[in-house]
Design a protein around this motif. Structure first.
Motif, mmCIF file in Angstrom:
data_model
loop_
_atom_site.group_PDB
_atom_site.id
_atom_site.type_symbol
_atom_site.label_atom_id
_atom_site.label_comp_id
_atom_site.label_asym_id
_atom_site.label_seq_id
_atom_site.Cartn_x
_atom_site.Cartn_y
_atom_site.Cartn_z
ATOM 1 N N GLN A 5 0.841 -1.200 0.000
ATOM 2 C CA GLN A 5 0.000 0.000 0.000
ATOM 3 C C GLN A 5 0.876 1.250 0.000
ATOM 4 O O GLN A 5 0.613 2.219 -0.724
ATOM 5 C CB GLN A 5 -0.909 0.017 1.234
ATOM 6 N N GLY A 6 1.952 1.233 0.805
ATOM 7 C CA GLY A 6 2.877 2.369 0.832
ATOM 8 C C GLY A 6 3.560 2.586 -0.499
ATOM 9 O O GLY A 6 3.738 3.723 -0.948
ATOM 10 N N ILE A 7 3.958 1.492 -1.161
ATOM 11 C CA ILE A 7 4.607 1.608 -2.473
ATOM 12 C C ILE A 7 3.645 2.213 -3.484
ATOM 13 O O ILE A 7 4.001 3.125 -4.233
ATOM 14 C CB ILE A 7 5.109 0.225 -2.946
ATOM 15 N N VAL A 8 2.414 1.713 -3.515
ATOM 16 C CA VAL A 8 1.434 2.210 -4.490
ATOM 17 C C VAL A 8 1.144 3.686 -4.235
ATOM 18 O O VAL A 8 1.116 4.506 -5.168
ATOM 19 C CB VAL A 8 0.137 1.373 -4.427
ATOM 20 N N ASP A 9 0.944 4.064 -2.970
ATOM 21 C CA ASP A 9 0.665 5.467 -2.657
ATOM 22 C C ASP A 9 1.832 6.361 -3.079
ATOM 23 O O ASP A 9 1.626 7.458 -3.610
ATOM 24 C CB ASP A 9 0.403 5.631 -1.161
ATOM 25 N N ALA A 10 3.058 5.896 -2.835
ATOM 26 C CA ALA A 10 4.228 6.694 -3.202
ATOM 27 C C ALA A 10 4.348 6.836 -4.713
ATOM 28 O O ALA A 10 4.684 7.912 -5.223
ATOM 29 C CB ALA A 10 5.494 6.054 -2.624
ATOM 30 N N ILE A 11 4.081 5.763 -5.453
ATOM 31 C CA ILE A 11 4.150 5.825 -6.915
ATOM 32 C C ILE A 11 3.085 6.778 -7.458
ATOM 33 O O ILE A 11 3.330 7.539 -8.406
ATOM 34 C CB ILE A 11 3.983 4.419 -7.538
ATOM 35 N N LEU A 23 10.804 7.434 -5.370
ATOM 36 C CA LEU A 23 10.848 6.015 -5.032
ATOM 37 C C LEU A 23 11.611 5.220 -6.083
ATOM 38 O O LEU A 23 12.398 4.336 -5.753
ATOM 39 C CB LEU A 23 9.432 5.463 -4.869
ATOM 40 N N ILE A 24 11.404 5.528 -7.357
ATOM 41 C CA ILE A 24 12.140 4.824 -8.414
ATOM 42 C C ILE A 24 13.634 5.087 -8.268
ATOM 43 O O ILE A 24 14.463 4.200 -8.505
ATOM 44 C CB ILE A 24 11.627 5.253 -9.808
ATOM 45 N N GLY A 25 14.003 6.303 -7.837
ATOM 46 C CA GLY A 25 15.415 6.613 -7.631
ATOM 47 C C GLY A 25 16.071 5.694 -6.615
ATOM 48 O O GLY A 25 17.250 5.337 -6.745
ATOM 49 N N VAL A 31 11.771 -4.741 -7.669
ATOM 50 C CA VAL A 31 10.859 -5.271 -8.695
ATOM 51 C C VAL A 31 9.430 -4.827 -8.397
ATOM 52 O O VAL A 31 8.665 -4.489 -9.319
ATOM 53 C CB VAL A 31 10.960 -6.811 -8.772
ATOM 54 N N SER A 32 9.060 -4.780 -7.129
ATOM 55 C CA SER A 32 7.716 -4.319 -6.785
ATOM 56 C C SER A 32 7.526 -2.859 -7.172
ATOM 57 O O SER A 32 6.512 -2.483 -7.767
ATOM 58 C CB SER A 32 7.467 -4.512 -5.285
ATOM 59 N N ILE A 33 8.511 -2.018 -6.865
ATOM 60 C CA ILE A 33 8.427 -0.589 -7.203
ATOM 61 C C ILE A 33 8.337 -0.393 -8.716
ATOM 62 O O ILE A 33 7.474 0.332 -9.223
ATOM 63 C CB ILE A 33 9.642 0.165 -6.634
ATOM 64 N N LEU A 34 9.231 -1.050 -9.452
ATOM 65 C CA LEU A 34 9.247 -0.889 -10.904
ATOM 66 C C LEU A 34 7.969 -1.448 -11.542
ATOM 67 O O LEU A 34 7.438 -0.873 -12.496
ATOM 68 C CB LEU A 34 10.475 -1.586 -11.491
ATOM 69 N N SER A 35 7.469 -2.547 -10.995
ATOM 70 C CA SER A 35 6.247 -3.160 -11.541
ATOM 71 C C SER A 35 5.047 -2.242 -11.332
ATOM 72 O O SER A 35 4.219 -2.063 -12.238
ATOM 73 C CB SER A 35 5.993 -4.527 -10.896
ATOM 74 N N VAL A 36 4.925 -1.682 -10.130
ATOM 75 C CA VAL A 36 3.802 -0.784 -9.853
ATOM 76 C C VAL A 36 3.881 0.458 -10.742
ATOM 77 O O VAL A 36 2.862 0.905 -11.301
ATOM 78 C CB VAL A 36 3.774 -0.392 -8.363
ATOM 79 N N ALA A 37 5.075 1.007 -10.895
ATOM 80 C CA ALA A 37 5.232 2.182 -11.762
ATOM 81 C C ALA A 37 4.872 1.843 -13.204
ATOM 82 O O ALA A 37 4.213 2.626 -13.903
ATOM 83 C CB ALA A 37 6.662 2.705 -11.678
ATOM 84 N N LEU A 38 5.290 0.658 -13.662
ATOM 85 C CA LEU A 38 4.974 0.230 -15.027
ATOM 86 C C LEU A 38 3.477 -0.051 -15.165
ATOM 87 O O LEU A 38 2.855 0.312 -16.179
ATOM 88 C CB LEU A 38 5.796 -1.012 -15.379
#
Length: 486
Positions: free
Chosen positions: A210-216, A223-225, A243-250
């Protein structure tokens, strides 16, 4: 002894000297715990680590009159100093946070003179918390064990409900750091629990996602940095978070909804959980694997499905995460592994995670990959090499997300200055003109004022002020990419 956690007091996060002292103590604690875990007490590495920890605690006490470590939410405080996350301490902070949380501790304080034996006893009990007891009872059990060992120089504090703490205002980079470390902490806990045969629930994992998605959704660039950070000793954990960060951003670039992004982020964070069932000596082997070893490693796909079946999930199992754990090494023509028993269509989530997984793995130093590929070269290979078996539409979307020069790429400008790509250009027509941080001048002198430039900017004549002429290997210039994003 167990006592209430003291009030937070003034947050001295901005005091450089306090930060250095606090960081040294937490890094020394991290190093000592790992040394005690890995070697016999008589080992010189353990003795040296314990001495360094004792000295670091004395420096904290000398500076502030006392030495107290506290966990408040996802922050560590050393006395009144909230520890800021940097490249050289983020792994230690995440590890110590997890250590205190698993032990049911809100903090500890040094209340009397310590000996090396006192620290060894404390660390031995901390790394082997009484997990047979509920979390709320572990503090008392730990306190009793330490006292029975004749150690009376420490005080222990119960956890503090983070909802009771006043929220501090965080800038975008610090919020991203907090999200990253929380995710790293959760991933370490889940994979370590699975390796030890314990069942880790999904509740904390979902909170981290949830934190990753909100940040993206609010500030993707910060976050990607952080995916450029590399902790070689903790590759599996860091890789899963990246991989989770990049996947959510993609996924966001592909137009997925927020609930879909939450499902995707969870699947990506758990995509390699099957490696918890692969022998560590195989995961850490240097050099190439033989056929038998490769076959064992490749079982991590279906072993991941079994690991998730063993997780207590309540009424709903993470079916999409199970599917992607099974499929993420299959190619779109169904070659790769594991071999399917019947024809199938890969899910979109599996295709997204395959791209993010391949990109992060290829750009990271690992036991069998001393020199990673540059981000730009990896993107070029993904685009042009059809044998990789990646979905070309997803790859194109990934290039649109990262730009031709992804975050963390070292570039040479037409002035011969060096610059680091810090974000893709927000203008979708300017994929080849990212935002960069200038590192050197035209003569190669390191700059102190690291300004960020938009490469679409023009001079008075209407010409571009700077243009990228090639990419470079950061190691050739002694540049650590993570220093510019931590």
């Amino acid at each position: 002894m167990s006592v209430p956690l003291p009030a937070t007091g003034n947050d001295q996060a901005g005091d450089p000297q306090a930060q250095r002292t606090a960081r040294a103590f937490v890094v020394a604690l991290h190093g000592a715990v790992r040394a005690v875990r890995l070697y016999p007490i008589e080992n010189s590495a353990v003795q040296k680590a314990i001495v360094e920890l004792g000295n670091a605690a004395e420096r904290v006490e000398l500076a502030d009159g006392h030495c107290r470590l506290r966990r408040i939410g996802d922050y560590l405080f050393v006395n009144e100093t909230r520890l800021r996350l940097t490249l050289d301490n983020y792994a230690a902070v995440a590890y110590v946070l997890g250590l205190l949380r698993e032990a049911g501790l809100g903090g500890l304080a040094v209340i009397a003179h310590t000996t090396p034996r006192d620290w060894v006893v404390l660390l031995s009990f901390l790394q082997s918390p009484p997990l047979e007891y509920p979390e709320e009872d572990r503090l008392q059990q730990l306190s009793t064990r330490v006292e029975q060992a004749g150690v009376t120089c420490f005080e222990f504090y119960p956890p503090v409900d983070e909802a009771d703490q006043q929220e501090t205002e965080l800038d975008a980079k610090e919020r991203a750091r907090q999200t990253y470390v929380r995710s790293l902490d959760v991933t370490r806990d889940v994979i370590t629990s699975a390796r030890l045969g314990r069942s880790a629930g999904l509740k904390r994992v979902k909170r981290a996602v949830q934190g990753i998605v909100d940040a993206i959704l609010t500030d993707a660039a910060s976050l990607i940095g952080l995916t450029t950070l590399r902790e070689f000793d903790e590759y599996t954990f860091v890789h899963s978070v990246n991989v989770s960060i990049l996947s959510v951003a993609l996924g966001r670039r592909l137009g997925l909804t927020k609930p879909q992004l939450l499902d995707l982020g969870l699947a990506a964070l758990l995509h390699d959980i099957g490696k918890s069932r692969v022998p560590l000596e195989l995961l850490n082997k240097r050099g190439s694997l033989d056929d038998d070893e490769r076959a064992i490693l490749q079982t991590h796909t279906w072993q991941g499905v079994l690991s998730m079946f063993a997780m207590p999930t309540g009424s709903a199992r993470p079916w999409r995460a199970m599917t992607t754990a099974y499929e993420h090494h299959m190619r779109i023509d169904l070659t790769g592994y594991p071999k399917p028993f019947r024809s199938r269509r890969l899910t979109l989530y599996s295709k997204i995670i395959a791209v993010a997984d391949g990109f992060d793995a290829a750009t990271t130093t690992r036991v069998y990959q001393d020199v990673p590929w540059t981000p730009a070269d990896v993107l070029r290979g993904m685009r042009d090499n059809t044998r990789l078996g990646l979905d070309p539409v997803v790859v194109k979307a990934f290039i649109n997300l990262t730009g031709i020069y992804p975050v963390g790429t070292l570039v040479v400008l037409d002035t011969f200055a060096l610059a680091m790509v810090v974000a893709a250009n927000p203008d979708p027509t300017a994929l080849s003109r990212p935002l960069v941080r200038m590192i050197t001048d035209a003569q190669g002198n390191r700059l102190q004022d690291l300004q960020i430039y938009d490469l679409t900017s023009c001079d008075a004549s209407g010409q571009f002020s700077y243009t990228i002429i090639r990419t470079e290997d950061p190691q050739r210039y002694g540049i650590n990419i993570g220093d510019y994003f931590a």
